[in-house]
Design an enzyme around this catalytic site. Structure first.
Site, PDB file in Angstrom:
ATOM      1  N   ILE A   1       0.899  -1.148   0.118  1.00 33.05           N
ATOM      2  CA  ILE A   1       0.109   0.023   0.044  1.00 33.05           C
ATOM      3  C   ILE A   1       0.907   1.211  -0.147  1.00 33.05           C
ATOM      4  O   ILE A   1       1.927   1.206   0.963  1.00 33.05           O
ATOM      5  CB  ILE A   1      -1.098   0.034   1.223  1.00 33.05           C
ATOM      6  CG1 ILE A   1      -1.842   1.327   1.201  1.00 33.05           C
ATOM      7  CG2 ILE A   1      -0.314  -0.286   2.360  1.00 33.05           C
ATOM      8  CD1 ILE A   1      -3.024   1.147   2.435  1.00 33.05           C
ATOM      9  N   SER A   2       0.685   2.239  -1.012  1.00 32.32           N
ATOM     10  CA  SER A   2       1.749   3.073  -1.085  1.00 32.32           C
ATOM     11  C   SER A   2       1.757   4.172   0.069  1.00 32.32           C
ATOM     12  O   SER A   2       0.979   4.188   0.976  1.00 32.32           O
ATOM     13  CB  SER A   2       1.285   4.037  -2.592  1.00 32.32           C
ATOM     14  OG  SER A   2       0.947   2.924  -3.569  1.00 32.32           O
TER      15      SER A   2
END
Ligand code: SAH
Length: 201
Positions: free
Chosen positions: A51-52
Site C-alpha cells: 500500500i503506497s
C-alpha cells in the site's frame, strides 16, 4: 499525518486534503500493522505487494485532478486505499487488480465501508477496461516499462493519465500524460518514484 506529512510538504488542493483526512487508512492496512497506518510510509500487503506511501497517494491524486463528473480508471487496486481516496473526488472509480486475493478483499472492504461508486475488476491492467472506457482520468499504481498504448487509447480527449513508468525499482519516474482535444499526447516527468512493477500475466 495529513497536516505534517502531506500539507506541509506541498499538497495544496483542498478537496484532495479532505479526501485524505476522511479515508480510514487503518482499514486498508493488514491487521498487525494498523498502529503504523498514519505514518507516512508504504506498508506490505500479501503477495509481496504494498500500500503506497500516503504522501505519494496525495501527490498523485492532486496531479490527476479528478472532478466529480469524471470516470476514473485505476490500475493496481492493491488494498483499495487509493480507490477510496478517489471515490469522493470522482463520479465513478473503476479499479483493476491482477492478484485474485487482493481484488477480492479490496472489493468486499470497499463495499463494507460504503464506497458505492467504486467497482473492482480482477484482471490484467494492460487490457484496461474496454466495456467502461473511455475514461477522463487513468491512474497507474504499478509501474510498466512504458505506458501501455491500450490505456492511452481508453483515455478521452482532454483526459489525463498519471503513473510511475520505468524499468526496474530504481529508475522509475512519475509521469503525467495529457491527451489534448485533438488526441495529441503531451508527457512530462514529475519526480522519481518506486513502485512495484506492473506485471504481465
Ligand atoms: N493502489 C494500491 C497499491 C498498489 S500496489 C493501494 O492503494 O493499496 C500495486 C498493485 O498493482 C498490486 O496490488 C499488484 O498486484 C497490482 N498489479 C501489478 N500488475 C498489474 C496488472 N498488470 N494489472 C492489474 N494490477 C496489477
Amino acid at each position: 499525518m495529513v497536516r505534517t506529512d502531506i500539507e506541509a510538504r506541498g499538497v495544496k488542493d483542498a478537496a484532495v486534503l479532505e479526501a485524505m483526512r476522511n479515508t480510514p487508512r487503518h482499514a486498508f492496512v493488514p491487521e498487525g500493522l494498523r498502529e503504523q497506518a498514519y505514518e507516512d510510509h508504504p506498508l506490505p500487503l500479501i503477495k509481496g505487494q504494498t500500500i503506497s506511501q500516503p504522501f505519494i497517494v496525495a501527490v498523485m491524486t492532486e496531479l490527476l485532478a479528478p472532478a466529480r463528473t469524471h470516470r476514473v480508471l485505476e490500475i493496481g487496486t492493491g488494498s483499495g486505499y487509493q480507490a477510496a481516496v478517489l471515490s469522493p473526488l470522482a463520479q465513478e472509480v473503476f479499479s483493476i487488480e491482477i492478484v485474485p486475493e487482493l481484488a477480492h478483499s479490496a472489493k468486499s472492504l470497499l463495499a463494507r465501508l460504503g464506497y458505492r461508486n467504486v467497482q473492482v475488476l480482477q484482471g490484467d491492467g494492460y487490457q484496461g477496461w474496454p466495456e467502461k472506457a473511455p475514461f477522463d482520468r487513468i491512474i497507474l499504481t504499478a509501474a510498466p516499462k512504458d505506458i501501455p498504448q491500450t490505456l492511452l487509447d481508453q483515455l478521452k480527449p482532454g483526459g489525463r493519465l498519471v503513473g510511475p513508468v520505468g524499468d526496474g525499482f530504481f529508475s522509475q519516474e512519475l509521469v503525467v500524460v495529457d491527451k489534448d482535444s485533438a488526441g495529441k499526447l503531451h508527457r512530462r516527468s514529475v519526480l522519481p518514484v518506486r513502485f512495484v512493477p506492473m506485471v504481465k500475466p
